[in-house]
Design a protein around this motif. Structure first.
Motif, short mmCIF file in Angstrom:
data_model
loop_
_atom_site.label_atom_id
_atom_site.label_comp_id
_atom_site.label_asym_id
_atom_site.label_seq_id
_atom_site.Cartn_x
_atom_site.Cartn_y
_atom_site.Cartn_z
N VAL B 8 5.82 -3.93 5.19
CA VAL B 8 5.49 -2.51 5.04
C VAL B 8 4.26 -2.40 4.16
CG1 VAL B 8 6.23 -0.27 4.22
CG2 VAL B 8 7.87 -1.80 5.30
N LYS B 9 3.26 -1.88 4.72
CA LYS B 9 2.02 -1.74 3.96
C LYS B 9 1.84 -0.30 3.52
CE LYS B 9 -0.05 -5.83 4.26
NZ LYS B 9 -0.11 -6.59 3.02
N PHE B 10 1.13 -0.14 2.42
CA PHE B 10 0.80 1.20 1.93
C PHE B 10 0.10 2.01 3.02
CE2 PHE B 10 -2.74 3.73 0.37
CZ PHE B 10 -2.04 4.74 -0.26
N GLU B 11 -0.86 1.33 3.64
CA GLU B 11 -1.68 2.03 4.62
C GLU B 11 -0.84 2.60 5.76
OE1 GLU B 11 -2.41 -0.80 3.18
OE2 GLU B 11 -4.24 -0.25 2.08
N GLU B 12 0.27 1.91 6.07
CA GLU B 12 1.13 2.41 7.13
C GLU B 12 1.81 3.71 6.73
OE1 GLU B 12 4.29 -0.18 8.65
OE2 GLU B 12 2.87 -1.80 8.19
N LYS B 13 2.27 3.71 5.49
CA LYS B 13 3.14 4.80 5.04
C LYS B 13 2.38 6.04 4.59
CE LYS B 13 7.29 3.64 5.79
NZ LYS B 13 8.11 4.49 6.65
N TRP B 14 1.23 5.81 3.95
CA TRP B 14 0.53 6.91 3.29
C TRP B 14 0.24 8.09 4.21
CZ3 TRP B 14 0.15 9.09 -1.05
CH2 TRP B 14 -0.87 9.99 -1.35
N PRO B 15 -0.21 7.82 5.44
CA PRO B 15 -0.48 8.96 6.32
C PRO B 15 0.73 9.87 6.50
CG PRO B 15 -1.31 6.93 7.27
CD PRO B 15 -0.54 6.52 6.09
N TYR B 16 1.94 9.32 6.35
CA TYR B 16 3.13 10.19 6.47
C TYR B 16 3.46 10.88 5.16
CZ TYR B 16 3.55 7.50 10.73
OH TYR B 16 3.26 6.92 11.94
N MET B 17 3.10 10.18 4.09
CA MET B 17 3.43 10.75 2.76
C MET B 17 2.47 11.88 2.39
SD MET B 17 3.94 7.05 1.02
CE MET B 17 4.21 7.47 -0.67
N ARG B 18 1.22 11.65 2.73
CA ARG B 18 0.17 12.54 2.23
C ARG B 18 0.38 14.02 2.57
NH1 ARG B 18 -5.85 13.27 3.59
NH2 ARG B 18 -6.62 14.11 1.61
N PRO B 19 0.72 14.35 3.81
CA PRO B 19 0.89 15.78 4.12
C PRO B 19 1.95 16.44 3.24
CG PRO B 19 0.93 14.45 6.12
CD PRO B 19 0.92 13.49 4.99
N VAL B 20 3.00 15.68 2.96
CA VAL B 20 4.04 16.27 2.13
C VAL B 20 3.50 16.51 0.72
CG1 VAL B 20 6.42 16.02 1.31
CG2 VAL B 20 5.71 14.97 3.48
N LEU B 38 9.97 11.17 1.64
CA LEU B 38 8.96 10.82 0.65
C LEU B 38 9.53 9.83 -0.37
CD1 LEU B 38 6.05 11.35 -0.25
CD2 LEU B 38 6.87 13.31 -1.58
N PHE B 39 10.73 10.11 -0.83
CA PHE B 39 11.40 9.19 -1.76
C PHE B 39 11.48 7.78 -1.14
CE2 PHE B 39 13.35 11.30 -5.43
CZ PHE B 39 13.11 12.62 -5.13
N TYR B 40 11.93 7.79 0.13
CA TYR B 40 12.18 6.51 0.78
C TYR B 40 10.88 5.73 0.97
CZ TYR B 40 14.34 3.10 3.84
OH TYR B 40 14.80 1.93 4.37
N SER B 41 9.85 6.45 1.33
CA SER B 41 8.56 5.81 1.53
C SER B 41 8.06 5.18 0.25
CB SER B 41 7.52 6.81 2.02
OG SER B 41 7.95 7.41 3.20
N VAL B 42 8.15 5.92 -0.82
CA VAL B 42 7.71 5.39 -2.12
C VAL B 42 8.50 4.11 -2.40
CG1 VAL B 42 7.59 5.78 -4.60
CG2 VAL B 42 7.03 7.63 -3.03
N HIS B 43 9.80 4.19 -2.14
CA HIS B 43 10.67 3.05 -2.39
C HIS B 43 10.21 1.82 -1.58
CE1 HIS B 43 14.28 0.68 -2.95
NE2 HIS B 43 14.43 0.62 -1.62
N LEU B 44 9.95 2.04 -0.28
CA LEU B 44 9.58 0.92 0.58
C LEU B 44 8.25 0.31 0.16
CD1 LEU B 44 10.67 2.16 4.12
CD2 LEU B 44 11.74 0.41 2.68
N VAL B 45 7.29 1.17 -0.12
CA VAL B 45 5.96 0.67 -0.51
C VAL B 45 6.08 -0.16 -1.79
CG1 VAL B 45 3.66 1.30 -1.29
CG2 VAL B 45 4.66 2.47 0.67
N CYS B 46 6.83 0.36 -2.73
CA CYS B 46 6.98 -0.35 -4.00
C CYS B 46 7.68 -1.69 -3.76
CB CYS B 46 7.78 0.47 -5.00
SG CYS B 46 6.84 1.86 -5.62
N LEU B 47 8.60 -1.70 -2.77
CA LEU B 47 9.39 -2.90 -2.54
C LEU B 47 8.57 -3.97 -1.81
CD1 LEU B 47 12.35 -3.87 -2.90
CD2 LEU B 47 12.75 -3.10 -0.56
N TRP B 48 7.80 -3.58 -0.78
CA TRP B 48 7.16 -4.56 0.13
C TRP B 48 5.70 -4.79 -0.16
CZ3 TRP B 48 10.58 -7.40 2.16
CH2 TRP B 48 11.83 -6.88 2.54
N ASP B 49 5.05 -3.82 -0.70
CA ASP B 49 3.59 -3.99 -0.85
C ASP B 49 3.26 -4.18 -2.32
OD1 ASP B 49 0.87 -3.92 -0.96
OD2 ASP B 49 0.67 -2.20 0.43
#
Ligand SMILES: [Zn+2]
Ligand SMILES: [Zn+2]
Ligand SMILES: [Zn+2]
Lengths: 110, 773
Positions: B8-20, B38-49
């Motif tokens: 899971v890369k930041f770049e993958e997730k950010w486009p979904y996080m940003r609008p929120v 949003l919580f979950y995304s932050v969690h995944l990015v912190c965990l994998w990237d």
């Protein structure tokens, strides 16, 4: 400040005419008593014999006054002390603290 | 389900996080799933990237700054200051609210970035304890810092000025939205980057400006108010304004910002101090409690502000009290009831003033007490001269107030059967006795009171003259309660006990024989009652003399080892006098009896002073006093004894002055002659012999010397060495329930003790004393 003559009131129960100009009706006589001692301070506790001894004063602050049980005792040598003080003294030393004669009681106050 | 590391890369997730994130910044609605995602995304990015957290932070920062830039544009579009402020506050409030939401989903960044992050974060974590999670979060700080850099630091002075203008407008009575000012303050407090002292920027800018503008405002207004409306109105104005500013400070300033009130006090009260204080004395004089209370409230805010008020109060009570005493001198010197009532009236008046005007503030109570002491112990109206007597040579003792003596006299009037005590109810008597104790508190030399009180008590008990024996004993306990010395109070209590013992004895005596109906005996403990030298000899009439051996015999049977001394100056009785008019019962002293019975053998004769002395064997002074009481008894229209040649005082009697019984003696009531009646001729004669009164005064002085010596030794024994000042203070403290030792007396006693080697002065310091065993 003026002291009123106790109100002038009627005298009750008139009796026969007295033979004298002034007759006694009532007399309120006042006297003071004290222990008949030569020295009025107890040489053992240094308190006046007319007052209760130090022990008695300390033990029952509330009712030492007036009670007459802290009496005076005279020895054959004629020296006198609180009876309480002397009875403790003779347990240590059977002599008069003032004249060193052997202590023996002549009389007790009442 | 779980992907490999790096999947899971930041770049993958950010486009979904940003609008929120953007919705949150703009305060647009965010749905539940979006928020959770949003919580979950932050969690995944912190965990994998590995680099994810830092990237999130940076992108977040960028978006926040972008958002703020837009806000800045909206705010700065306003040219006019008020509008600028309003726009800023509107934007700030929205943004500040989001500062509480946006950080929440990113909480996991905290642990992920901890230590890795560069400046700032670590120290925030370290210094910010758990008190508020928002305060510590990285995202929140990011938001606030960005706001500060992008908007606030540029326009804060303009904002602040506008806010102060609003406050000023409010002072002038204009209403506005207080949130505008509060918002600016919040910006200062929340945008401070100094983590050690978060209030620093707020204090140095906002609070300082607030204080400055407040001061400017009142510097102008206050003197204007004072000149236009006068001091009285000004005090009200200042009081109102101070309250108003307190309330305002509570609205607009952080808790604990006291500077502005101090400043208001300085300008509103401090600068007008002399004008306000000038009103103090007139207000006290006029008893204007409301205005004084107002003045008190104002001056209390100034350091030492009430001090001049205390001085004014003390000097007013003192001078008013003394003036009152002097004005009434004629009455009060002769009438102890009037004197005490006058004093009490004074006390009530000024205690009322202190209560109403100063809410019984302890400082004012102390000032009142000091003044009361001065009045009570003053010697202008009357004084008691205490001589030391012949043995002490030339020593003159300063005259003292007669107050304690009059207090004791008044007590006597309340406790004895007198017209006064008969008129009053038991409760009223108790109240008045309590009043006496109140005044007694202020008396410096309580030993004088004690002496007179004991003498009066003795008289009451001997003459069975107490109005209420229960009250008598209550009084003893009250004296104990107000701190009179225990040995003194015990002695009084002992007199009561002893009189009871004596009553029992009298009962036994009366029962022992029927012959003694006429006789009552009081045989008292000399230790409780008598001072050695009081006894006065008298040759008793035979009628009395007869009883003495019998009484002594009776007493010997009851007791042993005791000796009796007759105190005939204390004894008294009733005799019947018969003449051509009628028959009268006379209450008399034994001395009077001794004199009168001299005529029993020779009713119509004239007897010379000299012969009366031979007959009675009374000392000269006593005989004169006794005769005077029989030739000039107050309020008697017809006196019992007549005499020649005329005399206007006891001392005028001569050896050849002759006395005879007034055969026309009668009592006169309502202008009518009475053939029967009873009269008390004892008056004040009893107990106080001429000699003993003088000795009493001397013995008071001697006793004081003794007590002072004892107290000095006691202190030195304890302290071993002590400075003169400390010694004097302790001495006054020890003796205060008896008397106030004069400096002169203390000095004399110190010298006497040094001379007799009880103590010495320090070789190096003559003001230090050393105990010598
Ligand atoms: Zn003893
Ligand atoms: Zn004893
Ligand atoms: Zn002996």
């Amino acid at each position: 400040m003026s002291e009123d003559p106790e109100n002038v009131e009627k005298m009750e129960g008139d009796s026969a005419k007295p033979d004298r100009m002034f007759t006694l009706k009532k007399w309120n006589a006042v006297a003071m008593w004290s222990w008949d001692v030569e020295c009025d301070t107890c040489a053992i506790c240094r308190v006046q014999v007319m007052d209760a001894c130090l022990r008695c004063q300390a033990e029952s602050k509330r009712d030492f006054y007036g009670k007459q049980d802290c009496v005076v005792v005279w020895g054959e040598c004629n020296h006198s002390f609180h009876y309480c003080c002397m009875s403790l003294w003779v347990k240590q030393n059977n002599r008069c603290p003032l004249c060193q004669q052997e202590w023996s009681i002549q009389r007790m106050g009442k | 389900m779980l992907k490999e590391k790096g999947q899971v890369k930041f770049e993958e997730k950010w486009p979904y996080m940003r609008p929120v994130v953007l919705k949150l910044l703009k305060q647009e609605p965010v749905s539940q799933p979006e928020w959770q995602e949003l919580f979950y995304s932050v969690h995944l990015v912190c965990l994998w990237d590995e680099k994810g957290p830092a990237k999130i932070r940076d992108h977040l920062h960028e978006d926040i700054v972008q958002f703020i830039k837009q806000a800045q544009v909206r705010v700065l579009a306003q040219r006019e200051e008020q509008a600028l402020l309003k726009a800023y506050i509107a934007e700030w409030r929205k943004f500040f609210t989001q500062c509480n939401y946006l950080p929440t989903p990113f909480r996991q960044l905290e642990s992920a970035l901890q230590g890795k992050s560069a400046s700032g974060t670590a120290s925030v974590q370290a210094s910010g304890t758990k008190k508020n999670q928002h305060d510590d979060s990285i995202v929140r700080k990011l938001m606030l810092d960005s706001w500060n850099e992008s908007i606030f630091s540029d326009i804060k002075h303009r904002l602040q000025d506008s806010a102060m203008k609003l406050v000023q407008a409010e002072r002038n009575g204009e209403a506005f939205d207080s949130q505008l000012v509060i918002g600016v303050r919040e910006s200062y407090v929340n945008l401070c980057s100094n983590t050690e002292d978060k209030m620093q920027i707020y204090r140095e800018n906002f609070e300082a400006a607030y204080i400055q503008s407040t001061e400017t405002f009142y510097r102008l207004k206050a003197p204007e108010q004072l000149t236009i409306n006068g001091v009285q109105a000004y005090m009200k104005y200042a009081d109102n304004k101070l309250r108003e500013e307190e309330a305002r400070a509570q609205r607009y300033l952080e808790a604990g910002s006291n500077g502005v009130i101090q400043c208001c006090v300085k300008v509103l009260v401090g600068n007008a101090l002399s004008a306000i204080l000038a009103e103090c004395a007139p207000l006290i004089r006029g008893g204007e409690t409301d205005r004084l209370h107002l003045m008190f409230r104002l001056l209390e805010r100034v350091p030492d502000g009430v001090l001049p008020m205390l001085r004014e109060l003390e000097s007013h009570i003192t001078s008013a009290g003394l003036a009152d005493m002097v004005a009434a001198a004629d009455i009060i010197t002769q009438d102890s009831e009037k004197y005490v009532e006058r004093l009490l009236e004074l006390f009530r008046k000024f205690s009322g003033l202190v209560k109403d005007a100063f809410s019984d503030d302890p400082r004012f109570l102390t000032a009142r007490d000091k003044a009361f002491k001065t009045v009570v112990n003053d010697t202008t109206v009357f004084r008691l001269e205490l001589g030391t007597g012949k043995n002490s040579g030339t020593k003159v003792v300063a005259p003292e107030s007669k107050c304690p003596e009059l207090l004791a006299n008044y007590c006597d009037m309340l406790l004895r059967r007198t017209p006064l005590s008969k008129r009053l109810t038991s409760e009223e008597i108790e109240l008045r006795l309590r009043d006496v104790l109140l005044v007694l508190k202020y008396v410096a030399n309580k030993d004088v009171f004690m002496r007179y009180h004991k003498a009066h008590l003795t008289r009451r008990l001997i003459l069975d003259a107490s109005a209420d024996s229960e009250k008598e004993e209550d009084m003893v306990e009250w004296l104990r309660e107000v701190g009179m010395p225990a040995d003194y109070v015990n002695k009084l209590a002992r007199m009561f006990q002893d009189i009871k013992v004596s009553e029992d004895l009298n009962g036994q005596f009366r029962a022992s024989t029927a012959r003694h109906d006429a006789i009552n005996i009081k045989i008292l403990n000399a230790g409780a009652w008598a001072r050695g030298s009081e006894r006065v000899t008298v040759s008793l009439p035979l009628e009395l003399e007869d009883y003495i051996p019998e009484i002594e015999e009776f007493y010997k049977k009851k007791h042993s080892g005791r000796k009796l001394q007759w105190y005939h100056h204390m004894s008294n009785g009733t005799i019947t006098f018969a003449n051509s008019v009628g028959r009268f019962d006379l209450d008399v002293t034994t001395f009077q009896m001794a004199v009168l019975f001299a005529w029993n053998q020779r009713p119509l004769e004239r007897i010379s002073y000299e012969n009366l002395r031979l007959a009675t064997e009374l000392p000269d002074a006593e005989l004169r006093r006794t005769l005077w009481s029989l030739v000039a008894f107050p309020k008697l229209k017809r006196q019992l004894l007549l005499f020649q040649p005329t005399a206007s005082a006891p001392k005028d009697f001569m050896e050849h002055t002759v006395f005879w019984i007034n055969q026309d003696f009668a009592l006169v009531k309502n202008g009518k002659l009475q053939k029967r009646g009873k009269i008390n001729l004892i008056g004040r004669l009893q107990l106080s012999t001429e000699r003993s009164q003088l000795e009493d005064n001397q013995s008071i002085v001697q006793l004081r010397i003794l007590r002072t010596q004892e107290a000095i030794i006691k202190i030195l024994k304890m302290r071993k060495r002590i400075s003169n000042g400390a010694l004097q203070a302790e001495l006054v403290d020890i003796l205060k329930n008896m008397f106030l030792p004069s400096k002169k007396m203390i000095k004399e006693q110190l010298e006497w003790l040094i001379e007799h080697k009880y103590m010495k002065r320090d070789d190096d310091d003559i003001n230090t004393f050393i105990y010598m065993a």
